[in-house]
Design a protein around this motif. Structure first.
Motif, PDB file in Angstrom:
ATOM      1  N   GLU A 125     -26.916  24.605   0.662  1.00 57.11           N
ATOM      2  CA  GLU A 125     -26.162  24.816  -0.588  1.00 57.11           C
ATOM      3  C   GLU A 125     -25.997  26.274  -1.026  1.00 57.11           C
ATOM      4  O   GLU A 125     -24.891  26.724  -1.301  1.00 57.11           O
ATOM      5  CB  GLU A 125     -26.816  24.022  -1.719  1.00 57.11           C
ATOM      6  CG  GLU A 125     -26.303  22.610  -1.800  1.00 57.11           C
ATOM      7  CD  GLU A 125     -26.746  21.880  -3.054  1.00 57.11           C
ATOM      8  OE1 GLU A 125     -27.304  22.516  -3.972  1.00 57.11           O
ATOM      9  OE2 GLU A 125     -26.522  20.663  -3.113  1.00 57.11           O
ATOM     10  N   GLU A 126     -27.143  27.012  -1.115  1.00 58.68           N
ATOM     11  CA  GLU A 126     -27.055  28.386  -1.655  1.00 58.68           C
ATOM     12  C   GLU A 126     -26.117  29.242  -0.800  1.00 58.68           C
ATOM     13  O   GLU A 126     -25.263  29.976  -1.310  1.00 58.68           O
ATOM     14  CB  GLU A 126     -28.388  29.131  -1.714  1.00 58.68           C
ATOM     15  CG  GLU A 126     -29.726  28.465  -1.692  1.00 58.68           C
ATOM     16  CD  GLU A 126     -30.047  27.520  -0.565  1.00 58.68           C
ATOM     17  OE1 GLU A 126     -29.718  26.323  -0.760  1.00 58.68           O
ATOM     18  OE2 GLU A 126     -30.624  27.927   0.451  1.00 58.68           O
ATOM     19  N   ASN A 127     -26.286  29.109   0.534  1.00 60.59           N
ATOM     20  CA  ASN A 127     -25.459  29.926   1.435  1.00 60.59           C
ATOM     21  C   ASN A 127     -24.008  29.481   1.428  1.00 60.59           C
ATOM     22  O   ASN A 127     -23.089  30.280   1.610  1.00 60.59           O
ATOM     23  CB  ASN A 127     -26.017  29.855   2.855  1.00 60.59           C
ATOM     24  CG  ASN A 127     -27.447  30.339   2.914  1.00 60.59           C
ATOM     25  OD1 ASN A 127     -27.840  31.198   2.130  1.00 60.59           O
ATOM     26  ND2 ASN A 127     -28.241  29.769   3.790  1.00 60.59           N
ATOM     27  N   LEU A 161     -22.372  28.256  -1.159  1.00 55.81           N
ATOM     28  CA  LEU A 161     -21.731  28.810  -2.359  1.00 55.81           C
ATOM     29  C   LEU A 161     -21.424  30.294  -2.168  1.00 55.81           C
ATOM     30  O   LEU A 161     -20.332  30.766  -2.510  1.00 55.81           O
ATOM     31  CB  LEU A 161     -22.641  28.598  -3.583  1.00 55.81           C
ATOM     32  CG  LEU A 161     -22.089  29.116  -4.907  1.00 55.81           C
ATOM     33  CD1 LEU A 161     -20.751  28.460  -5.251  1.00 55.81           C
ATOM     34  CD2 LEU A 161     -23.096  28.878  -6.044  1.00 55.81           C
ATOM     35  N   GLU A 162     -22.382  30.977  -1.563  1.00 54.76           N
ATOM     36  CA  GLU A 162     -22.185  32.416  -1.329  1.00 54.76           C
ATOM     37  C   GLU A 162     -20.964  32.645  -0.421  1.00 54.76           C
ATOM     38  O   GLU A 162     -20.120  33.498  -0.704  1.00 54.76           O
ATOM     39  CB  GLU A 162     -23.454  32.958  -0.657  1.00 54.76           C
ATOM     40  CG  GLU A 162     -23.555  34.462  -0.636  1.00 54.76           C
ATOM     41  CD  GLU A 162     -24.699  34.912   0.273  1.00 54.76           C
ATOM     42  OE1 GLU A 162     -25.725  34.206   0.359  1.00 54.76           O
ATOM     43  OE2 GLU A 162     -24.524  35.958   0.919  1.00 54.76           O
ATOM     44  N   LYS A 176     -17.714  31.926  -2.263  1.00 52.81           N
ATOM     45  CA  LYS A 176     -17.338  33.027  -3.168  1.00 52.81           C
ATOM     46  C   LYS A 176     -16.775  34.204  -2.368  1.00 52.81           C
ATOM     47  O   LYS A 176     -15.816  34.855  -2.785  1.00 52.81           O
ATOM     48  CB  LYS A 176     -18.561  33.474  -3.987  1.00 52.81           C
ATOM     49  CG  LYS A 176     -18.936  32.483  -5.081  1.00 52.81           C
ATOM     50  CD  LYS A 176     -20.130  32.987  -5.872  1.00 52.81           C
ATOM     51  CE  LYS A 176     -20.453  32.076  -7.035  1.00 52.81           C
ATOM     52  NZ  LYS A 176     -21.778  32.376  -7.620  1.00 52.81           N
ATOM     53  N   LYS A 200     -26.683  14.712  -0.393  1.00 54.03           N
ATOM     54  CA  LYS A 200     -26.662  16.186  -0.298  1.00 54.03           C
ATOM     55  C   LYS A 200     -25.224  16.705  -0.250  1.00 54.03           C
ATOM     56  O   LYS A 200     -24.915  17.762  -0.792  1.00 54.03           O
ATOM     57  CB  LYS A 200     -27.405  16.652   0.960  1.00 54.03           C
ATOM     58  CG  LYS A 200     -28.911  16.533   0.845  1.00 54.03           C
ATOM     59  CD  LYS A 200     -29.572  17.203   2.033  1.00 54.03           C
ATOM     60  CE  LYS A 200     -31.075  17.060   1.949  1.00 54.03           C
ATOM     61  NZ  LYS A 200     -31.751  17.493   3.167  1.00 54.03           N
ATOM     62  N   ALA A 252     -23.479  19.235  -2.823  1.00 55.89           N
ATOM     63  CA  ALA A 252     -22.778  20.473  -2.428  1.00 55.89           C
ATOM     64  C   ALA A 252     -21.388  20.525  -3.065  1.00 55.89           C
ATOM     65  O   ALA A 252     -20.954  21.583  -3.549  1.00 55.89           O
ATOM     66  CB  ALA A 252     -22.675  20.552  -0.910  1.00 55.89           C
ATOM     67  N   LEU A 273     -21.821  21.419  -6.708  1.00 50.43           N
ATOM     68  CA  LEU A 273     -22.189  22.825  -6.890  1.00 50.43           C
ATOM     69  C   LEU A 273     -20.947  23.722  -6.772  1.00 50.43           C
ATOM     70  O   LEU A 273     -20.722  24.610  -7.594  1.00 50.43           O
ATOM     71  CB  LEU A 273     -23.228  23.233  -5.831  1.00 50.43           C
ATOM     72  CG  LEU A 273     -23.662  24.679  -5.885  1.00 50.43           C
ATOM     73  CD1 LEU A 273     -24.550  24.941  -7.109  1.00 50.43           C
ATOM     74  CD2 LEU A 273     -24.404  25.080  -4.611  1.00 50.43           C
ATOM     75  N   ASN A 323     -18.819  25.785  -9.851  1.00 47.37           N
ATOM     76  CA  ASN A 323     -18.595  27.228  -9.762  1.00 47.37           C
ATOM     77  C   ASN A 323     -17.124  27.575  -9.584  1.00 47.37           C
ATOM     78  O   ASN A 323     -16.776  28.641  -9.087  1.00 47.37           O
ATOM     79  CB  ASN A 323     -19.429  27.805  -8.616  1.00 47.37           C
ATOM     80  CG  ASN A 323     -20.882  27.981  -9.022  1.00 47.37           C
ATOM     81  OD1 ASN A 323     -21.254  28.988  -9.607  1.00 47.37           O
ATOM     82  ND2 ASN A 323     -21.692  26.971  -8.759  1.00 47.37           N
TER      83      ASN A 323
END
Ligand code: PLP
Length: 378
Positions: free
Chosen positions: A139-141, A143-144, A147, A182, A186, A189, A193
């Motif tokens: 998830e974190e990667n 979103l990064e 962006k 999951k 995702a 998330l 954003n």
């Protein structure tokens, strides 16, 4: 047929299978059959054309060479590339109007430059890591990267995908349920954003057949589009939930013909390594096919069909030849058709049976049939 060995593909079966999928997913969703691995052994271009004529919307390939071949042969449907595209192939991918899966900044950066140079919009699909641990980003990667992509004016995030790790191997689908949760997380998330994802997709054959909640905006059937079940477990799981079957029809038959008939006495060895000794006076048919063609050297207890009857393989499978016992098929003669995989009369060598002999799965049985062997569409 003047070939030593050939594959017959039933267009009617493929049309039927696409109709089945359309019925299951309904109108308005993108039906994107996978034609990677030479269309699971059925022949890339012609099978792709039959899929599209039967109502498929997109095609999924693994690599750029497959997309190139489709475009060269006049296929203009959207092509989604599932596999890794090397940085040096990104320009060709864009020229071929492929949709790409991205999970590296390096790919995005280069794609941005090329898209601008070509004056094109590159359509990309993010890949969420949900438990398969092959392609994709947690998830974190994710979103990064999303962006980061947003900073390129020539790249559009068209989709988000994931792939199930354990949906066909068991009748317990708890792992797939966790993966789906999951995936949904995702999606949420990204959307929270401000990253809108028009096409979310995760369903392979088993997911399409068993879990409507996995269909989202697009599905990617592979094996079942060719009329084969992903596994016994999927078949059983489906049967537990539904009164009626799906009506899938296997499309592929693999054939060869008899090159020689010979009679040998009891007590003779057959083939390399002298691993088989005749237990009776035997008539052998020599067939011009072997492991080079995809008739796996490891096959155990295999037989072929001649005049609708079983003829067992004797001795080791050679590179280009196998020997089969036709003692009980006295009518067998030179150049008679032989079925290596498929139906003949009341007998059927299914891809599943063939795979069992080879200690593998139906996917491998059909994709391993050498691409060089002609595919005939009937
Ligand atoms: C990413 C992806 N999607 C879909 C499929 C189709 O899977 P199946 O043949 O089980 O339907 C595959 C096959 O390996 C795949 O790798």
């Amino acid at each position: 047929m003047n070939e030593l060995t050939w594959v017959e593909v039933s267009k009617g079966a493929i049309r039927n299978n696409i109709r089945c999928f359309r019925e299951i997913i309904g109108k308005g969703k993108i039906l994107c059959p996978c034609v990677k691995a030479n269309a699971y052994g059925h022949g890339l271009v012609e099978t792709a054309e039959v899929f599209l004529d039967s109502g498929a919307d997109w095609l999924a390939v693994n690599a750029i060479y497959e997309a190139r071949s489709l475009r060269k042969n006049g296929v203009d449907a959207p092509i989604y590339v599932l596999g890794y595209v090397p940085l040096d192939s990104l320009e060709e991918a864009l020229r071929l109007d492929c949709r790409l899966v991205v999970y590296n900044k390096e790919t995005v950066e280069k794609l941005g430059v090329i898209a601008e140079k070509l004056g094109k919009i590159a359509k990309v699909h993010l890949k969420a890591e949900t438990g398969n641990n092959r392609q994709g980003l947690a998830e974190e990667n994710l979103l990064e990267l999303a962006k980061f992509i947003k900073t390129f004016k020539n790249i559009e995030i068209e989709g988000l995908s994931t792939h199930f790790a354990n949906i066909e191997d068991m009748t317990d689908h708890s792992y797939a349920e966790v993966q789906l949760a999951k995936f949904v997380s995702a999606i949420n998330l990204l959307e929270e954003n401000g990253i809108n994802i028009p096409i979310k997709h995760c369903a392979n054959s088993a997911a399409i057949l068993l879990f409507p909640e996995t269909h989202f905006q697009m599905v990617r059937p592979g094996i079942a589009a060719y009329g084969m079940w992903p596994s016994n477990e999927t078949y059983l799981s489906y049967a537990r939930k539904h009164e009626n079957g799906v009506g899938l029809i296997p499309a592929l038959t693999w054939k060869t013909k008899i090159a020689q008939i010979k009679k040998i006495p009891q007590g003779e060895f057959v083939g390399y390594g002298c691993t088989y000794k005749t237990t009776h006076d035997t008539t052998l048919a020599i067939l011009p096919v072997g492991y080079y063609d995809g008739y796996d050297r490891g096959l155990k207890d295999a037989y072929v069909l001649i005049h609708g009857k079983r003829a067992y393989v004797r001795g080791r499978i050679c590179m280009n030849i196998i020997m089969v016992d036709v003692t009980d098929i006295p009518e067998a003669k030179i150049e008679d058709d032989v079925t290596l995989l498929g139906k003949d009369g009341d007998e059927n060598i299914s891809a599943e049976l063939f795979a069992k002999w080879a200690g593998t799965i139906n996917y491998e049985a059909t994709t391993r049939i050498n691409d060089r062997i002609p595919r005939i569409y009937v």
